[in-house]
Design a protein around this motif. Structure first.
Motif, mmCIF file in Angstrom:
data_model
loop_
_atom_site.group_PDB
_atom_site.id
_atom_site.type_symbol
_atom_site.label_atom_id
_atom_site.label_comp_id
_atom_site.label_asym_id
_atom_site.label_seq_id
_atom_site.Cartn_x
_atom_site.Cartn_y
_atom_site.Cartn_z
ATOM 1 N N ASN A 60 0.821 -1.216 0.000
ATOM 2 C CA ASN A 60 0.000 0.000 0.000
ATOM 3 C C ASN A 60 0.853 1.263 0.000
ATOM 4 O O ASN A 60 0.485 2.278 -0.596
ATOM 5 C CB ASN A 60 -0.950 0.000 1.198
ATOM 6 C CG ASN A 60 -2.086 -0.993 1.046
ATOM 7 O OD1 ASN A 60 -2.463 -1.323 -0.077
ATOM 8 N ND2 ASN A 60 -2.627 -1.471 2.161
ATOM 9 N N ILE A 61 1.994 1.213 0.698
ATOM 10 C CA ILE A 61 2.904 2.364 0.680
ATOM 11 C C ILE A 61 3.315 2.688 -0.745
ATOM 12 O O ILE A 61 3.247 3.845 -1.186
ATOM 13 C CB ILE A 61 4.146 2.078 1.553
ATOM 14 C CG1 ILE A 61 3.767 2.061 3.034
ATOM 15 C CG2 ILE A 61 5.238 3.131 1.284
ATOM 16 C CD1 ILE A 61 4.886 1.582 3.942
ATOM 17 N N HIS B 54 1.861 1.695 -3.547
ATOM 18 C CA HIS B 54 0.707 2.051 -4.373
ATOM 19 C C HIS B 54 0.403 3.548 -4.276
ATOM 20 O O HIS B 54 0.038 4.186 -5.257
ATOM 21 C CB HIS B 54 -0.523 1.251 -3.931
ATOM 22 C CG HIS B 54 -0.643 -0.095 -4.574
ATOM 23 N ND1 HIS B 54 -0.717 -0.273 -5.934
ATOM 24 C CD2 HIS B 54 -0.720 -1.340 -4.027
ATOM 25 C CE1 HIS B 54 -0.831 -1.558 -6.205
ATOM 26 N NE2 HIS B 54 -0.818 -2.240 -5.070
ATOM 27 N N ARG B 55 0.556 4.115 -3.072
ATOM 28 C CA ARG B 55 0.215 5.530 -2.865
ATOM 29 C C ARG B 55 1.183 6.479 -3.562
ATOM 30 O O ARG B 55 0.868 7.654 -3.760
ATOM 31 C CB ARG B 55 0.182 5.853 -1.371
ATOM 32 C CG ARG B 55 -0.992 5.235 -0.630
ATOM 33 C CD ARG B 55 -1.168 5.880 0.735
ATOM 34 N NE ARG B 55 -0.041 5.633 1.615
ATOM 35 C CZ ARG B 55 0.040 4.600 2.468
ATOM 36 N NH1 ARG B 55 -0.925 3.707 2.513
ATOM 37 N NH2 ARG B 55 1.090 4.474 3.260
#
Length: 282
Positions: free
Chosen positions: A227-228, A230-231
């Motif tokens: 998720n890190i 992806h952001r």
């Protein structure tokens, strides 16, 4: 005196409205005002009765390279004479004068100036003395008031600062707000296949390094890591750099382990080697 943003190879922007300084008290402020004019594309300066006389060495020094503006400046004995060929003039003042004149901010004055210049009119921005500003009689000679939304308890602006604000708004209006440069073109955004390949590389390296100490927490830790990234909206170039960083860490660890094994082997060989010389008696 060239500054960090000075480039003599580029054309000098000139034109715009006249800038009239009425009885400026300090050569330093005249030079700083000329510098601000040069920064934002104004080039025509008129000076009314400067207190320290003219030409001014202090003005030249503080102009920081805007010498041509000072060299072409015109001197007048009073404001009436300086306005002799002007069709429309703005009086810069922080005080309400009780006059039935249009009151505009620097942006509004810039827009009005552009319109009038395009119609063939001569327009002037008139600024007063450092200590007292323009006299009411001098404001009455102008067509509109130029003022700024300053702190009412501390409304007195430095002369050069006032010129800089007005000149900036002129430049912004003239360029339609275009900035002098833009960010460099970015590498194309990475597609999911590229991103998933990086996840596999990173997670494999972390697994080998013993990062996932708790098997139960490993799945949630992996999701957080993904998720890190992806952001961040990573590009292909970003992923290439990250792949290289992970590879360097892997090779560095392997190299350290190889050196450790080599050093241990050498130490064992030295320990097993017989001592030099002989213990037998002659």
């Amino acid at each position: 005196m060239p500054g960090s943003g000075t480039d003599s190879t580029k054309p000098w922007t000139a034109g715009g409205p006249l800038v009239i300084l009425v009885e400026p008290q300090l050569g330093e402020n005249i030079g700083s005002a000329a510098r601000a004019m040069g920064n934002f594309g104004l080039s025509r300066l008129r000076i009314v009765n400067p207190r320290e006389g003219w030409p001014s060495e202090k003005a030249r020094v503080f102009s920081a390279g805007a010498d041509r503006i000072l060299g072409e400046a015109q001197l007048y004995d009073d404001l009436r004479a300086a306005l002799h060929d002007v069709n429309y003039a703005f009086a810069a003042t922080a005080r309400e004068r009780g006059m039935a004149k249009p009151v505009l901010g620097a942006d509004g004055a810039a827009a009005e100036t552009r319109s009038r210049l395009a119609g063939g009119e001569e327009v002037a921005l008139v600024f007063g003395r450092e200590r007292t500003g323009l006299y009411t009689e001098e404001v009455s000679l102008c067509d509109a008031i130029l003022t700024l939304p300053v702190n009412p308890a501390f409304a007195s602006l430095n002369l050069a600062t006032c010129v800089a604000v007005a000149a900036y708004e002129w430049s912004k209006a003239e360029s339609c707000g275009a900035l002098p440069f833009a960010p460099p073109d970015r590498s194309p955004l990475a597609d999911k296949g590229d991103l998933f390949a990086f996840f596999s590389h990173l997670e494999g390296a972390l697994e080998t390094a013993g990062f996932f100490r708790s098997p139960e927490k490993a799945p949630s830790t992996i999701r957080n890591l993904r998720n890190i990234f992806h952001r961040l909206g990573l590009t292909r170039q970003d992923l290439a750099t990250l792949h290289g960083a992970v590879t360097a860490l892997e090779e560095g660890r392997e190299g350290r382990e190889a050196r450790k094994v080599e050093n241990n082997t050498r130490a064992a060989a030295r320990k097993a080697r017989p001592a030099s010389g002989s213990d037998e008696a002659g």
